[in-house]
Every structure is written in C-alpha cells, then in structure tokens.
Write a protein that holds these residues in place. Structure first.
Motif, PDB file in Angstrom:
ATOM      1  N   ILE A 182      -6.915  15.598  51.859  1.00 29.65           N
ATOM      2  CA  ILE A 182      -8.017  16.559  51.894  1.00 29.65           C
ATOM      3  C   ILE A 182      -8.825  16.501  50.603  1.00 29.65           C
ATOM      4  O   ILE A 182      -8.280  16.395  49.503  1.00 29.65           O
ATOM      5  CB  ILE A 182      -7.480  17.992  52.112  1.00 29.65           C
ATOM      6  CG1 ILE A 182      -6.724  18.078  53.444  1.00 29.65           C
ATOM      7  CG2 ILE A 182      -8.617  19.016  52.080  1.00 29.65           C
ATOM      8  CD1 ILE A 182      -6.068  19.430  53.688  1.00 29.65           C
ATOM      9  N   LEU A 183     -10.140  16.599  50.754  1.00 32.78           N
ATOM     10  CA  LEU A 183     -11.070  16.730  49.631  1.00 32.78           C
ATOM     11  C   LEU A 183     -11.865  18.011  49.823  1.00 32.78           C
ATOM     12  O   LEU A 183     -12.461  18.225  50.886  1.00 32.78           O
ATOM     13  CB  LEU A 183     -12.020  15.531  49.583  1.00 32.78           C
ATOM     14  CG  LEU A 183     -13.247  15.648  48.667  1.00 32.78           C
ATOM     15  CD1 LEU A 183     -12.841  15.726  47.200  1.00 32.78           C
ATOM     16  CD2 LEU A 183     -14.210  14.478  48.893  1.00 32.78           C
ATOM     17  N   GLU A 184     -11.848  18.882  48.821  1.00 29.69           N
ATOM     18  CA  GLU A 184     -12.670  20.096  48.856  1.00 29.69           C
ATOM     19  C   GLU A 184     -13.715  20.001  47.755  1.00 29.69           C
ATOM     20  O   GLU A 184     -13.379  19.815  46.583  1.00 29.69           O
ATOM     21  CB  GLU A 184     -11.826  21.356  48.680  1.00 29.69           C
ATOM     22  CG  GLU A 184     -12.652  22.631  48.810  1.00 29.69           C
ATOM     23  CD  GLU A 184     -11.845  23.912  48.702  1.00 29.69           C
ATOM     24  OE1 GLU A 184     -12.431  25.003  48.886  1.00 29.69           O
ATOM     25  OE2 GLU A 184     -10.628  23.836  48.419  1.00 29.69           O
ATOM     26  N   ILE A 185     -14.962  20.132  48.126  1.00 29.70           N
ATOM     27  CA  ILE A 185     -16.057  20.110  47.167  1.00 29.70           C
ATOM     28  C   ILE A 185     -16.428  21.549  46.861  1.00 29.70           C
ATOM     29  O   ILE A 185     -17.014  22.255  47.695  1.00 29.70           O
ATOM     30  CB  ILE A 185     -17.252  19.322  47.713  1.00 29.70           C
ATOM     31  CG1 ILE A 185     -16.841  17.861  47.932  1.00 29.70           C
ATOM     32  CG2 ILE A 185     -18.446  19.414  46.766  1.00 29.70           C
ATOM     33  CD1 ILE A 185     -17.860  17.028  48.640  1.00 29.70           C
ATOM     34  N   GLY A 186     -16.057  22.005  45.658  1.00 31.18           N
ATOM     35  CA  GLY A 186     -16.245  23.397  45.287  1.00 31.18           C
ATOM     36  C   GLY A 186     -15.042  24.211  45.706  1.00 31.18           C
ATOM     37  O   GLY A 186     -15.014  24.764  46.808  1.00 31.18           O
ATOM     38  N   ASN A 243     -17.105  17.115  38.803  1.00 39.59           N
ATOM     39  CA  ASN A 243     -18.170  16.690  39.722  1.00 39.59           C
ATOM     40  C   ASN A 243     -18.954  15.483  39.216  1.00 39.59           C
ATOM     41  O   ASN A 243     -19.449  14.679  39.999  1.00 39.59           O
ATOM     42  CB  ASN A 243     -19.116  17.852  40.007  1.00 39.59           C
ATOM     43  CG  ASN A 243     -19.900  18.291  38.782  1.00 39.59           C
ATOM     44  OD1 ASN A 243     -19.366  18.329  37.669  1.00 39.59           O
ATOM     45  ND2 ASN A 243     -21.156  18.628  38.956  1.00 39.59           N
ATOM     46  N   TYR A 244     -19.055  15.311  37.905  1.00 39.47           N
ATOM     47  CA  TYR A 244     -19.838  14.188  37.388  1.00 39.47           C
ATOM     48  C   TYR A 244     -19.132  12.847  37.592  1.00 39.47           C
ATOM     49  O   TYR A 244     -19.730  11.793  37.360  1.00 39.47           O
ATOM     50  CB  TYR A 244     -20.161  14.393  35.902  1.00 39.47           C
ATOM     51  CG  TYR A 244     -18.961  14.516  34.986  1.00 39.47           C
ATOM     52  CD1 TYR A 244     -18.299  13.401  34.497  1.00 39.47           C
ATOM     53  CD2 TYR A 244     -18.495  15.777  34.608  1.00 39.47           C
ATOM     54  CE1 TYR A 244     -17.202  13.521  33.661  1.00 39.47           C
ATOM     55  CE2 TYR A 244     -17.391  15.901  33.774  1.00 39.47           C
ATOM     56  CZ  TYR A 244     -16.758  14.775  33.301  1.00 39.47           C
ATOM     57  OH  TYR A 244     -15.658  14.886  32.473  1.00 39.47           O
ATOM     58  N   LEU A 245     -17.870  12.891  38.058  1.00 39.04           N
ATOM     59  CA  LEU A 245     -17.136  11.668  38.362  1.00 39.04           C
ATOM     60  C   LEU A 245     -17.013  11.424  39.868  1.00 39.04           C
ATOM     61  O   LEU A 245     -16.308  10.515  40.295  1.00 39.04           O
ATOM     62  CB  LEU A 245     -15.736  11.715  37.744  1.00 39.04           C
ATOM     63  CG  LEU A 245     -15.665  11.622  36.214  1.00 39.04           C
ATOM     64  CD1 LEU A 245     -14.227  11.806  35.738  1.00 39.04           C
ATOM     65  CD2 LEU A 245     -16.227  10.283  35.735  1.00 39.04           C
ATOM     66  N   ALA A 246     -17.710  12.232  40.673  1.00 38.19           N
ATOM     67  CA  ALA A 246     -17.603  12.085  42.125  1.00 38.19           C
ATOM     68  C   ALA A 246     -18.008  10.686  42.566  1.00 38.19           C
ATOM     69  O   ALA A 246     -17.332  10.050  43.386  1.00 38.19           O
ATOM     70  CB  ALA A 246     -18.466  13.128  42.831  1.00 38.19           C
ATOM     71  N   ASP A 281     -15.302  19.689  41.515  1.00 32.79           N
ATOM     72  CA  ASP A 281     -16.030  20.902  41.131  1.00 32.79           C
ATOM     73  C   ASP A 281     -16.578  20.740  39.722  1.00 32.79           C
ATOM     74  O   ASP A 281     -16.254  19.782  39.004  1.00 32.79           O
ATOM     75  CB  ASP A 281     -15.089  22.111  41.186  1.00 32.79           C
ATOM     76  CG  ASP A 281     -15.798  23.399  41.584  1.00 32.79           C
ATOM     77  OD1 ASP A 281     -17.023  23.504  41.342  1.00 32.79           O
ATOM     78  OD2 ASP A 281     -15.133  24.295  42.131  1.00 32.79           O
ATOM     79  N   LEU A 282     -17.411  21.697  39.336  1.00 27.22           N
ATOM     80  CA  LEU A 282     -17.880  21.752  37.961  1.00 27.22           C
ATOM     81  C   LEU A 282     -16.677  21.880  37.029  1.00 27.22           C
ATOM     82  O   LEU A 282     -15.714  22.578  37.353  1.00 27.22           O
ATOM     83  CB  LEU A 282     -18.811  22.947  37.760  1.00 27.22           C
ATOM     84  CG  LEU A 282     -20.101  22.965  38.590  1.00 27.22           C
ATOM     85  CD1 LEU A 282     -20.781  24.315  38.476  1.00 27.22           C
ATOM     86  CD2 LEU A 282     -21.043  21.859  38.150  1.00 27.22           C
ATOM     87  N   MET A 331     -29.955  26.562  40.318  1.00 29.04           N
ATOM     88  CA  MET A 331     -29.045  25.461  40.612  1.00 29.04           C
ATOM     89  C   MET A 331     -27.671  25.753  40.005  1.00 29.04           C
ATOM     90  O   MET A 331     -27.571  26.450  38.999  1.00 29.04           O
ATOM     91  CB  MET A 331     -29.613  24.155  40.073  1.00 29.04           C
ATOM     92  CG  MET A 331     -30.929  23.732  40.737  1.00 29.04           C
ATOM     93  SD  MET A 331     -30.785  23.415  42.526  1.00 29.04           S
ATOM     94  CE  MET A 331     -31.488  24.931  43.209  1.00 29.04           C
ATOM     95  N   PRO A 332     -26.609  25.203  40.583  1.00 29.47           N
ATOM     96  CA  PRO A 332     -25.262  25.569  40.138  1.00 29.47           C
ATOM     97  C   PRO A 332     -25.012  25.417  38.649  1.00 29.47           C
ATOM     98  O   PRO A 332     -24.398  26.287  38.028  1.00 29.47           O
ATOM     99  CB  PRO A 332     -24.376  24.609  40.949  1.00 29.47           C
ATOM    100  CG  PRO A 332     -25.140  24.355  42.181  1.00 29.47           C
ATOM    101  CD  PRO A 332     -26.584  24.308  41.756  1.00 29.47           C
ATOM    102  N   ALA A 333     -25.473  24.323  38.026  1.00 28.61           N
ATOM    103  CA  ALA A 333     -25.178  24.108  36.611  1.00 28.61           C
ATOM    104  C   ALA A 333     -25.792  25.193  35.730  1.00 28.61           C
ATOM    105  O   ALA A 333     -25.299  25.469  34.640  1.00 28.61           O
ATOM    106  CB  ALA A 333     -25.669  22.730  36.166  1.00 28.61           C
ATOM    107  N   ALA A 334     -26.855  25.822  36.210  1.00 21.86           N
ATOM    108  CA  ALA A 334     -27.495  26.872  35.419  1.00 21.86           C
ATOM    109  C   ALA A 334     -26.586  28.084  35.238  1.00 21.86           C
ATOM    110  O   ALA A 334     -26.778  28.874  34.315  1.00 21.86           O
ATOM    111  CB  ALA A 334     -28.806  27.300  36.078  1.00 21.86           C
TER     112      ALA A 334
END
Length: 300
Positions: A140-144, A209-212, A167-168, A1-4
């Motif tokens: 525009i919103l880009e996720i990552g 990302n934790y505030l999405a 993003d992270l 997973m990404p956070a890892a």
C-alpha cells in the motif's frame, strides 16, 4: 498550496504545531493527538471542528468535563451508522496512547477523529476494496498520511507487506511518531540513498514528497490512497502524482481517492484531472453518512 502551510514568513497553525512537536520533549509527544488537528480538522479538547482554535492550545486536565452529552450521543450515533454491518477487522481501533481521548463504546475509543477516519475505512470495505486482499497481503502507498490513523487501521485490517506514506517532511514527523508508538517498533525513513524495497514484513516507510519521483517509479502497489489533500494541490501536482499512481498500480491495482470539490474556495477538484490518467472510475455509493467528500476508485 500545501507547502504554504509550513511557510515561516506567515503565522499559521501548521508551523506552530510542527515546531512544538519537533522539540521532541516527552510532554509534547504525549500530547501528539491534540497537536494533530490540522490533519483531521477537529479539535479534541472541544470534540468539534477546530475553527477558531489552535493545535498548540493548552490541554486542560479536566477537558472531558466540558464535553456535552449531546456531543457524545451525536458522535456515537454517527459511528454506529458507519460501522453497522462492517466486519470487525475493518473497524478502526484507536490505541489509548499519546493523548487519544473520547468515549469507550463497545470496547473502542470513539471521538470526532475516529469517526472521520472510520468513514474512509467503511467506504473501502463497502466498495469491496478491502475484500480484494482476502487471503493475501497487499502493498500500500498512501499519499498524505495525516497523523497515521488510516495507516494503522489498514495495517490491522489487511496486514500489508509494506505500507509507504508519502508526505511533506513536516507531516511525516507526526505520522512517524504516532505509528512508532502505536506499533511499538520503528518506522523507516527513506532518503535519496535508501531503497524503497521492502526490508521487513509489515514495515512502515516514510517517503518525503520531494523524493516521490525518485522512489515510486518502477514500484508496484496493490492499493494507493489519497484523502482530502489532492484537491488542495495545484493541477501540476495532481497530474504528477496521477501519472506515478497509474504506472504503479498497473493492471491489477486500484487507487482509492476521497476529496472535496474545493473550487468554491478558490482551489480545485482533483477529479477534473485524474480522468486523463486512468481508464476506469467507479464512484462509491454507500449506505452510510458521508461528509468528507466524494469517494472514487480509479483503475487502468
């Protein structure tokens, strides 16, 4: 997973590169593009895929002498195929900063990363997404957002009123530094108490990302983007983002997504989950070499 990828309990290149860049020493910031290989998958010192290398490897002063004419010719041929008949404003123009390197070709720097990001620019251009904004400036919103290359390309191409990168936090260090230098102005970092509402025309906002789920609800975006990272997420993460995206694009916006099917390596294909949140999907068939996954446009 990404956070890892940022887990301190395991040795990994994402964390090593982040710690190196987080020193904020001038020397390392000047080499930011070489430290960004985890976002693009390419090692610029080799001008090839980064398998077996690290973004923290030393950067030789004479690195360009190690590139072959064959590598140059292949990249330029690929770039030409991606940009043929593409309007010039939709062709990525990487600034000569922070260690960017490669070959000057038709007044632009061409390298393995530029080729990869141009694929996304060309797909959006050929699908008609970018023409939707002719005469008006989108939000525009880009996720990552990786290290910020696609953001910079779209800032130049369609002049958005606001560009938000979710993003992270560790990844935002890279895109924040790159875009601050490239644009010669500050990017705005959001926290729980700061409003996502636009403060200045053409601003770039960095959203952890934790505030999405705190900031994205009740916001409207004309274009939402995700490339390569959704198929690295868990199904729960994809569904959470998909619900936020579907609401934020409303009846007039679109979601551009380009991801691999990662099921053969034990992960997911995000497209298996997106259909439950959007009523329409159009898969992009374009006369260009596409190597970074199947692209689709989702809408309500």
């Amino acid at each position: 997973m990404p956070a890892a990828n940022w887990d301190a309990d395991i040795s990994n290149d994402y964390l090593r590169c982040y710690k190196l860049l987080a020193t904020l020493t001038q020397q390392e910031i000047e080499l930011l593009r070489f430290r960004s290989q985890n976002f693009s998958g390419n090692n610029l010192t080799k001008m090839a895929p980064g398998v077996g290398t690290s973004g923290t490897d030393p950067v030789a002063d004479d690195l360009e002498t190690r590139w072959t004419n064959q590598t140059r010719d292949q990249l330029i041929t690929h770039w030409e195929a991606l940009t043929n008949n593409i309007p010039s404003q939709f062709v990525l123009n990487a600034p000569n900063i922070l260690g960017e390197c490669g070959w000057w070709w038709k007044g632009r720097i061409v390298n393995s990363d530029v080729v990869n990001y141009q694929e996304r620019m060309s797909l959006m251009a050929l699908s008609g997404i970018l023409d939707r904004f002719s005469g008006r400036s989108p939000r525009i919103l880009e996720i990552g957002g990786g290290y910020g290359a696609l953001c910079l390309g779209l800032l130049n191409a369609v002049k958005p009123t606001q560009y938000v990168i979710c993003d992270l936090p560790e990844s935002l260090l890279f895109s924040g530094l790159y875009l601050t230098a490239a644009l010669d102005r500050e990017t705005r970092l959001l926290d729980a108490d700061k409003s996502i509402a636009q403060e200045s025309s053409g601003e770039v906002c960095l959203l952890p990302n934790y505030l999405a789920q705190t900031h994205i609800p009740r916001q409207q975006f004309d274009l939402v983007i995700n490339t390569l990272s959704m198929s690295e997420m868990s199904p729960h993460q994809v569904k959470t983002y998909a619900e936020l995206i579907s609401t934020s694009i409303g009846s007039s916006g679109v979601f551009f997504e380009q991801n691999h099917d990662n099921k053969p390596v034990g992960l997911i294909d995000c497209k298996d989950y997106l259909g439950s949140f959007f009523s329409k999907v159009a898969f992009i068939e374009a006369p260009i070499p596409v190597v970074r996954g199947k692209a689709a446009v989702w809408s309500n």
